[in-house]
Write a protein that holds these residues in place. Structure first.
Motif, PDB file in Angstrom:
ATOM      1  N   ALA A 236       0.556  -1.539  -0.175  1.00  0.00           N
ATOM      2  CA  ALA A 236      -0.234  -0.411   0.018  1.00  0.00           C
ATOM      3  C   ALA A 236       0.925   1.621  -0.312  1.00  0.00           C
ATOM      4  O   ALA A 236       2.208   0.951   0.324  1.00  0.00           O
ATOM      5  N   ASP A 237       0.094   2.544  -0.791  1.00  0.00           N
ATOM      6  CA  ASP A 237       1.242   3.219  -0.494  1.00  0.00           C
ATOM      7  C   ASP A 237       1.009   4.726   0.764  1.00  0.00           C
ATOM      8  O   ASP A 237       1.932   4.641   1.131  1.00  0.00           O
ATOM      9  N   HIS A 238       0.179   4.229   1.882  1.00  0.00           N
ATOM     10  CA  HIS A 238      -0.089   4.789   3.173  1.00  0.00           C
ATOM     11  C   HIS A 238      -0.304   3.736   4.113  1.00  0.00           C
ATOM     12  O   HIS A 238      -1.440   2.975   3.958  1.00  0.00           O
ATOM     13  N   ARG A 239       0.647   3.408   5.424  1.00  0.00           N
ATOM     14  CA  ARG A 239      -0.354   2.858   5.825  1.00  0.00           C
ATOM     15  C   ARG A 239      -0.447   3.483   7.986  1.00  0.00           C
ATOM     16  O   ARG A 239      -0.246   4.304   7.969  1.00  0.00           O
ATOM     17  N   VAL A 240      -1.652   2.766   7.757  1.00  0.00           N
ATOM     18  CA  VAL A 240      -2.040   3.891   9.747  1.00  0.00           C
ATOM     19  C   VAL A 240      -2.481   2.667  10.155  1.00  0.00           C
ATOM     20  O   VAL A 240      -3.110   1.707  10.025  1.00  0.00           O
ATOM     21  N   VAL A 241      -1.606   2.605  11.416  1.00  0.00           N
ATOM     22  CA  VAL A 241      -1.753   1.465  11.994  1.00  0.00           C
ATOM     23  C   VAL A 241      -2.240   1.856  13.332  1.00  0.00           C
ATOM     24  O   VAL A 241      -2.071   3.076  14.278  1.00  0.00           O
ATOM     25  N   ALA A 242      -2.242   0.102  14.192  1.00  0.00           N
ATOM     26  CA  ALA A 242      -3.191   0.632  15.774  1.00  0.00           C
ATOM     27  C   ALA A 242      -1.811   0.500  16.409  1.00  0.00           C
ATOM     28  O   ALA A 242      -0.575  -0.021  15.927  1.00  0.00           O
ATOM     29  N   ASP A 243      -1.706   1.154  17.862  1.00  0.00           N
ATOM     30  CA  ASP A 243      -1.363   1.830  18.389  1.00  0.00           C
ATOM     31  C   ASP A 243      -0.642  -0.032  19.596  1.00  0.00           C
ATOM     32  O   ASP A 243      -0.009  -0.183  19.807  1.00  0.00           O
ATOM     33  N   THR A 244      -1.558  -1.157  18.975  1.00  0.00           N
ATOM     34  CA  THR A 244      -1.360  -2.251  19.447  1.00  0.00           C
ATOM     35  C   THR A 244      -1.349  -3.355  18.315  1.00  0.00           C
ATOM     36  O   THR A 244      -0.598  -3.979  18.699  1.00  0.00           O
ATOM     37  N   ALA A 245      -1.007  -2.903  17.055  1.00  0.00           N
ATOM     38  CA  ALA A 245      -0.610  -3.820  16.239  1.00  0.00           C
ATOM     39  C   ALA A 245       0.865  -3.961  15.918  1.00  0.00           C
ATOM     40  O   ALA A 245       1.381  -3.131  16.883  1.00  0.00           O
ATOM     41  N   SER A 246       1.424  -4.889  14.767  1.00  0.00           N
ATOM     42  CA  SER A 246       2.447  -5.663  14.811  1.00  0.00           C
ATOM     43  C   SER A 246       2.678  -6.059  13.634  1.00  0.00           C
ATOM     44  O   SER A 246       1.899  -6.205  13.397  1.00  0.00           O
TER      45      SER A 246
ATOM     46  N   THR B  16      10.102  -4.769  -1.216  1.00  0.00           N
ATOM     47  CA  THR B  16       9.166  -3.650  -0.866  1.00  0.00           C
ATOM     48  C   THR B  16      10.348  -3.244   0.601  1.00  0.00           C
ATOM     49  O   THR B  16      10.286  -1.554   0.810  1.00  0.00           O
ATOM     50  N   LEU B  17       9.828  -4.139   1.521  1.00  0.00           N
ATOM     51  CA  LEU B  17      10.967  -4.197   3.000  1.00  0.00           C
ATOM     52  C   LEU B  17      11.973  -3.429   2.613  1.00  0.00           C
ATOM     53  O   LEU B  17      12.480  -2.610   3.278  1.00  0.00           O
ATOM     54  N   PRO B  18      13.120  -4.055   1.294  1.00  0.00           N
ATOM     55  CA  PRO B  18      14.325  -3.341   1.309  1.00  0.00           C
ATOM     56  C   PRO B  18      14.326  -0.928   1.183  1.00  0.00           C
ATOM     57  O   PRO B  18      15.129  -0.489   1.654  1.00  0.00           O
TER      58      PRO B  18
ATOM     59  N   ARG C 148      10.945 -11.218  14.014  1.00  0.00           N
ATOM     60  CA  ARG C 148      10.271 -10.873  15.176  1.00  0.00           C
ATOM     61  C   ARG C 148       9.243 -10.282  14.866  1.00  0.00           C
ATOM     62  O   ARG C 148       9.025  -9.761  13.827  1.00  0.00           O
ATOM     63  N   SER C 149       8.518 -10.130  16.481  1.00  0.00           N
ATOM     64  CA  SER C 149       7.408  -9.037  16.287  1.00  0.00           C
ATOM     65  C   SER C 149       7.541  -7.502  16.670  1.00  0.00           C
ATOM     66  O   SER C 149       8.438  -7.615  16.922  1.00  0.00           O
ATOM     67  N   ILE C 150       7.436  -6.926  15.280  1.00  0.00           N
ATOM     68  CA  ILE C 150       8.426  -5.275  15.431  1.00  0.00           C
ATOM     69  C   ILE C 150       6.335  -4.656  15.473  1.00  0.00           C
ATOM     70  O   ILE C 150       5.943  -5.176  15.109  1.00  0.00           O
ATOM     71  N   THR C 151       6.833  -3.584  16.648  1.00  0.00           N
ATOM     72  CA  THR C 151       5.904  -3.445  17.370  1.00  0.00           C
ATOM     73  C   THR C 151       5.243  -2.240  16.733  1.00  0.00           C
ATOM     74  O   THR C 151       6.294  -1.615  15.788  1.00  0.00           O
TER      75      THR C 151
ATOM     76  N   GLY D 126       9.746   3.225   9.441  1.00  0.00           N
ATOM     77  CA  GLY D 126       9.078   4.252   7.759  1.00  0.00           C
ATOM     78  C   GLY D 126       8.052   2.817   8.118  1.00  0.00           C
ATOM     79  O   GLY D 126       7.144   3.244   6.736  1.00  0.00           O
ATOM     80  N   ILE D 127       7.916   2.107   8.688  1.00  0.00           N
ATOM     81  CA  ILE D 127       6.952   1.262   7.808  1.00  0.00           C
ATOM     82  C   ILE D 127       5.703   1.430   7.910  1.00  0.00           C
ATOM     83  O   ILE D 127       4.199   0.737   7.926  1.00  0.00           O
ATOM     84  N   ALA D 128       4.697   2.427   9.630  1.00  0.00           N
ATOM     85  CA  ALA D 128       4.020   2.931  10.024  1.00  0.00           C
ATOM     86  C   ALA D 128       3.784   4.314   9.355  1.00  0.00           C
ATOM     87  O   ALA D 128       5.037   5.308   9.492  1.00  0.00           O
ATOM     88  N   ASN D 129       3.113   4.970   8.647  1.00  0.00           N
ATOM     89  CA  ASN D 129       2.892   6.069   8.486  1.00  0.00           C
ATOM     90  C   ASN D 129       2.505   7.122   8.889  1.00  0.00           C
ATOM     91  O   ASN D 129       2.695   8.264   9.615  1.00  0.00           O
ATOM     92  N   ARG D 130       1.730   6.326  10.287  1.00  0.00           N
ATOM     93  CA  ARG D 130       0.926   7.481  11.179  1.00  0.00           C
ATOM     94  C   ARG D 130       0.267   6.168  12.137  1.00  0.00           C
ATOM     95  O   ARG D 130      -0.367   5.077  11.430  1.00  0.00           O
ATOM     96  N   VAL D 131       0.180   6.352  13.404  1.00  0.00           N
ATOM     97  CA  VAL D 131      -0.073   5.204  14.988  1.00  0.00           C
ATOM     98  C   VAL D 131      -0.828   6.347  15.258  1.00  0.00           C
ATOM     99  O   VAL D 131      -0.518   7.256  16.144  1.00  0.00           O
TER     100      VAL D 131
END
Length: 262
Positions: free
Chosen positions: A121-131, A150-152, A168-171, A179-184
Protein backbone atom coordinates in the motif's frame (compact mmCIF):
# COMPACT_ATOMS: atom_id res chain seq x y z
CA UNK A 1 -17.01 -12.60 -4.12
CA UNK A 2 -16.64 -14.74 -0.98
CA UNK A 3 -17.87 -13.31 2.31
CA UNK A 4 -14.30 -13.62 3.62
CA UNK A 5 -13.58 -10.38 1.75
CA UNK A 6 -16.05 -7.49 1.78
CA UNK A 7 -16.10 -4.92 -1.03
CA UNK A 8 -17.88 -1.58 -1.07
CA UNK A 9 -17.57 1.57 -3.17
CA UNK A 10 -18.75 4.93 -1.82
CA UNK A 11 -17.95 8.46 -3.05
CA UNK A 12 -14.90 7.35 -5.00
CA UNK A 13 -13.50 5.13 -2.24
CA UNK A 14 -13.36 1.34 -2.55
CA UNK A 15 -13.14 -0.33 0.84
CA UNK A 16 -11.78 -3.87 0.82
CA UNK A 17 -12.13 -5.66 4.15
CA UNK A 18 -10.58 -9.00 5.06
CA UNK A 19 -13.33 -10.77 6.97
CA UNK A 20 -12.12 -14.00 8.61
CA UNK A 21 -11.81 -12.68 12.17
CA UNK A 22 -12.12 -16.15 13.68
CA UNK A 23 -8.93 -17.14 11.79
CA UNK A 24 -7.16 -13.79 12.30
CA UNK A 25 -7.79 -13.19 8.59
CA UNK A 26 -5.48 -16.02 7.57
CA UNK A 27 -5.37 -16.50 3.82
CA UNK A 28 -7.09 -19.65 2.66
CA UNK A 29 -7.73 -20.17 -1.05
CA UNK A 30 -11.24 -18.65 -1.01
CA UNK A 31 -9.94 -15.52 0.71
CA UNK A 32 -6.99 -15.14 -1.64
CA UNK A 33 -9.20 -15.47 -4.70
CA UNK A 34 -11.71 -12.97 -3.31
CA UNK A 35 -8.98 -10.50 -2.37
CA UNK A 36 -7.38 -10.82 -5.80
CA UNK A 37 -10.74 -10.17 -7.46
CA UNK A 38 -11.46 -7.21 -5.18
CA UNK A 39 -8.19 -5.38 -5.77
CA UNK A 40 -8.49 -5.91 -9.51
CA UNK A 41 -12.07 -4.63 -9.47
CA UNK A 42 -10.94 -1.50 -7.61
CA UNK A 43 -8.03 -0.98 -9.98
CA UNK A 44 -10.22 -1.23 -13.08
CA UNK A 45 -13.23 0.78 -11.87
CA UNK A 46 -12.99 4.40 -13.14
CA UNK A 47 -15.37 5.47 -10.35
CA UNK A 48 -12.80 4.41 -7.73
CA UNK A 49 -10.25 7.12 -6.91
CA UNK A 50 -8.69 5.56 -3.80
CA UNK A 51 -8.71 2.22 -2.00
CA UNK A 52 -8.79 1.33 1.68
CA UNK A 53 -7.55 -2.15 2.60
CA UNK A 54 -8.46 -3.14 6.13
CA UNK A 55 -9.76 -6.04 8.22
CA UNK A 56 -12.21 -7.11 10.87
CA UNK A 57 -11.35 -8.53 14.29
CA UNK A 58 -8.08 -8.30 16.19
CA UNK A 59 -5.71 -9.02 13.31
CA UNK A 60 -5.03 -7.39 9.98
CA UNK A 61 -3.81 -10.61 8.37
CA UNK A 62 -1.53 -13.34 9.72
CA UNK A 63 -0.59 -14.56 6.24
CA UNK A 64 -1.04 -18.03 4.80
CA UNK A 65 -3.65 -20.27 6.45
CA UNK A 66 -1.25 -22.95 7.68
CA UNK A 67 -4.03 -25.45 8.46
CA UNK A 68 -5.09 -25.45 4.83
CA UNK A 69 -1.46 -25.25 3.74
CA UNK A 70 -0.42 -28.44 5.54
CA UNK A 71 -3.33 -30.38 4.05
CA UNK A 72 -2.35 -29.24 0.55
CA UNK A 73 1.25 -30.23 1.21
CA UNK A 74 0.04 -33.67 2.24
CA UNK A 75 -1.94 -34.29 -0.93
CA UNK A 76 1.16 -33.77 -3.07
CA UNK A 77 -0.63 -31.71 -5.72
CA UNK A 78 1.76 -28.78 -5.53
CA UNK A 79 -1.19 -26.38 -5.20
CA UNK A 80 0.20 -24.80 -2.06
CA UNK A 81 3.29 -23.38 -3.78
CA UNK A 82 1.39 -22.18 -6.86
CA UNK A 83 -0.43 -19.70 -4.63
CA UNK A 84 2.44 -17.22 -5.00
CA UNK A 85 1.99 -17.09 -8.76
CA UNK A 86 -1.81 -17.40 -8.80
CA UNK A 87 -2.76 -15.19 -5.86
CA UNK A 88 -0.04 -13.22 -4.09
CA UNK A 89 1.71 -11.84 -7.16
CA UNK A 90 -1.50 -10.60 -8.86
CA UNK A 91 -2.67 -9.02 -5.58
CA UNK A 92 0.59 -7.14 -5.02
CA UNK A 93 0.86 -6.07 -8.65
CA UNK A 94 -2.67 -4.66 -8.52
CA UNK A 95 -2.06 -2.76 -5.26
CA UNK A 96 1.26 -1.28 -6.33
CA UNK A 97 0.37 -0.75 -9.97
CA UNK A 98 -3.14 0.69 -9.83
CA UNK A 99 -3.38 4.33 -10.90
CA UNK A 100 -4.86 5.42 -7.58
CA UNK A 101 -3.59 5.51 -3.97
CA UNK A 102 -4.07 2.60 -1.59
CA UNK A 103 -4.28 3.02 2.19
CA UNK A 104 -3.82 0.07 4.56
CA UNK A 105 -5.68 0.36 7.85
CA UNK A 106 -3.66 -2.05 10.00
CA UNK A 107 -5.87 -2.88 12.97
CA UNK A 108 -3.74 -5.69 14.41
CA UNK A 109 -0.97 -8.15 13.64
CA UNK A 110 0.25 -8.20 10.03
CA UNK A 111 2.46 -11.21 9.37
CA UNK A 112 3.88 -12.93 6.32
CA UNK A 113 1.78 -12.07 3.28
CA UNK A 114 -0.33 -9.79 5.49
CA UNK A 115 2.81 -7.74 6.12
CA UNK A 116 3.55 -7.85 2.40
CA UNK A 117 0.11 -6.55 1.44
CA UNK A 118 0.36 -3.71 3.96
CA UNK A 119 3.79 -2.75 2.59
CA UNK A 120 2.42 -2.78 -0.95
CA UNK A 121 0.00 0.00 0.00
CA UNK A 122 1.00 3.63 -0.45
CA UNK A 123 0.16 4.69 3.12
CA UNK A 124 -0.25 2.73 6.34
CA UNK A 125 -2.39 3.84 9.28
CA UNK A 126 -1.54 1.53 12.17
CA UNK A 127 -3.18 0.81 15.51
CA UNK A 128 -0.88 1.35 18.48
CA UNK A 129 -1.55 -2.28 19.49
CA UNK A 130 -0.67 -3.69 16.05
CA UNK A 131 2.52 -5.51 15.16
CA UNK A 132 4.39 -6.74 12.09
CA UNK A 133 6.35 -9.95 11.49
CA UNK A 134 7.98 -11.26 8.31
CA UNK A 135 7.40 -14.85 9.58
CA UNK A 136 8.67 -16.63 6.45
CA UNK A 137 11.95 -18.04 7.78
CA UNK A 138 10.09 -19.20 10.89
CA UNK A 139 8.29 -21.78 8.74
CA UNK A 140 11.30 -22.49 6.50
CA UNK A 141 10.08 -20.38 3.59
CA UNK A 142 11.48 -17.44 1.66
CA UNK A 143 9.90 -14.05 1.08
CA UNK A 144 6.80 -13.59 -1.06
CA UNK A 145 3.96 -11.07 -1.48
CA UNK A 146 6.49 -8.56 -2.80
CA UNK A 147 8.22 -8.13 0.54
CA UNK A 148 11.69 -8.74 -0.92
CA UNK A 149 11.10 -5.60 -3.02
CA UNK A 150 9.08 -3.40 -0.68
CA UNK A 151 10.76 -4.01 2.68
CA UNK A 152 14.33 -2.97 1.66
CA UNK A 153 12.91 0.19 0.08
CA UNK A 154 11.19 1.12 3.33
CA UNK A 155 13.75 0.13 5.97
CA UNK A 156 16.97 -0.33 3.95
CA UNK A 157 18.61 -3.57 2.79
CA UNK A 158 20.48 -4.28 6.03
CA UNK A 159 17.43 -4.02 8.28
CA UNK A 160 15.33 -5.92 5.74
CA UNK A 161 17.77 -8.83 5.78
CA UNK A 162 17.77 -8.84 9.58
CA UNK A 163 13.96 -8.84 9.79
CA UNK A 164 13.72 -11.64 7.24
CA UNK A 165 16.51 -13.82 8.65
CA UNK A 166 15.41 -13.37 12.26
CA UNK A 167 11.62 -12.99 12.28
CA UNK A 168 10.26 -11.17 15.31
CA UNK A 169 7.34 -9.04 16.33
CA UNK A 170 7.78 -5.38 15.42
CA UNK A 171 5.69 -3.10 17.59
CA UNK A 172 3.68 -0.23 16.14
CA UNK A 173 6.12 2.28 17.61
CA UNK A 174 9.14 0.54 16.13
CA UNK A 175 7.28 0.22 12.83
CA UNK A 176 6.79 3.99 12.86
CA UNK A 177 10.47 4.58 13.59
CA UNK A 178 11.46 2.25 10.76
CA UNK A 179 9.05 3.93 8.31
CA UNK A 180 6.76 0.91 8.04
CA UNK A 181 3.89 2.78 9.71
CA UNK A 182 3.13 6.25 8.33
CA UNK A 183 0.99 7.15 11.33
CA UNK A 184 0.14 5.35 14.57
CA UNK A 185 -3.18 5.96 16.31
CA UNK A 186 -5.10 4.50 19.21
CA UNK A 187 -6.58 1.10 18.35
CA UNK A 188 -10.09 2.44 18.89
CA UNK A 189 -9.45 5.15 16.28
CA UNK A 190 -7.64 3.23 13.54
CA UNK A 191 -10.72 2.44 11.44
CA UNK A 192 -11.97 6.02 11.46
CA UNK A 193 -8.51 7.51 10.85
CA UNK A 194 -7.69 5.13 7.99
CA UNK A 195 -11.03 5.91 6.34
CA UNK A 196 -10.45 9.64 6.82
CA UNK A 197 -7.05 9.43 5.12
CA UNK A 198 -8.44 7.28 2.29
CA UNK A 199 -11.40 9.61 1.70
CA UNK A 200 -9.07 12.60 1.60
CA UNK A 201 -7.10 10.85 -1.15
CA UNK A 202 -10.31 9.84 -2.96
CA UNK A 203 -11.23 13.52 -3.17
CA UNK A 204 -7.79 14.52 -4.41
CA UNK A 205 -6.06 14.91 -7.82
CA UNK A 206 -6.17 11.29 -8.98
CA UNK A 207 -4.05 11.80 -12.11
CA UNK A 208 -1.30 13.40 -10.03
CA UNK A 209 -1.43 10.62 -7.45
CA UNK A 210 -1.14 8.00 -10.19
CA UNK A 211 1.86 9.83 -11.63
CA UNK A 212 3.50 10.01 -8.21
CA UNK A 213 3.09 6.25 -7.73
CA UNK A 214 4.53 5.56 -11.15
CA UNK A 215 7.47 7.91 -10.73
CA UNK A 216 8.41 6.48 -7.32
CA UNK A 217 8.33 2.91 -8.63
CA UNK A 218 10.29 3.88 -11.74
CA UNK A 219 12.89 5.85 -9.84
CA UNK A 220 13.59 2.88 -7.55
CA UNK A 221 15.19 0.91 -10.38
CA UNK A 222 16.45 3.48 -12.90
CA UNK A 223 19.24 6.02 -13.22
CA UNK A 224 18.85 9.69 -12.38
CA UNK A 225 18.78 10.65 -16.07
CA UNK A 226 16.07 8.06 -16.73
CA UNK A 227 14.09 9.25 -13.72
CA UNK A 228 14.31 12.85 -14.95
CA UNK A 229 12.94 11.80 -18.33
CA UNK A 230 10.10 9.93 -16.62
CA UNK A 231 9.33 12.99 -14.48
CA UNK A 232 9.11 15.10 -17.64
CA UNK A 233 6.74 12.60 -19.23
CA UNK A 234 4.51 12.33 -16.17
CA UNK A 235 4.52 16.05 -15.40
CA UNK A 236 3.32 16.74 -18.92
CA UNK A 237 0.46 14.31 -18.36
CA UNK A 238 -0.44 15.76 -14.93
CA UNK A 239 -0.21 19.30 -16.29
CA UNK A 240 -2.77 18.46 -18.97
CA UNK A 241 -5.30 17.15 -16.44
CA UNK A 242 -8.49 18.99 -15.58
CA UNK A 243 -7.52 18.81 -11.92
CA UNK A 244 -4.36 20.83 -12.53
CA UNK A 245 -6.38 23.63 -14.10
CA UNK A 246 -8.86 23.44 -11.23
CA UNK A 247 -6.02 23.61 -8.68
CA UNK A 248 -4.38 26.66 -10.29
CA UNK A 249 -7.69 28.50 -10.63
CA UNK A 250 -8.55 27.73 -7.00
CA UNK A 251 -5.12 28.90 -5.84
CA UNK A 252 -5.48 32.22 -7.65
CA UNK A 253 -9.00 32.66 -6.28
CA UNK A 254 -7.81 31.66 -2.80
CA UNK A 255 -10.37 28.86 -2.70
CA UNK A 256 -10.15 25.17 -1.89
CA UNK A 257 -10.02 23.12 -5.12
CA UNK A 258 -12.78 20.60 -5.85
CA UNK A 259 -11.08 17.92 -7.85
CA UNK A 260 -12.81 15.74 -10.44
CA UNK A 261 -10.22 12.98 -10.54
CA UNK A 262 -9.34 13.53 -14.18
Amino acid sequence: MADTVLYEVSDGLATITLNRPEAMNALNIDTKVALRDAVHAAAEDPAVRAVLLTATGRAFCVGQDLKEHISLLADGSGATMSTVREHYNPIVRAITGMAKPVVAGVNGVAAGAGFGFALAADHRVVADTASFNTSFAGVALTADSGISWTLPRVVGPGRAADLLLFPRSITAQEAYELGIANRVVAAADVAAEAEKVARTLAAGPTVAYAALKESLAYGASHTLDEALEKEDELQTKAGASEDHTIAVQAFLAKEKPKYLGR
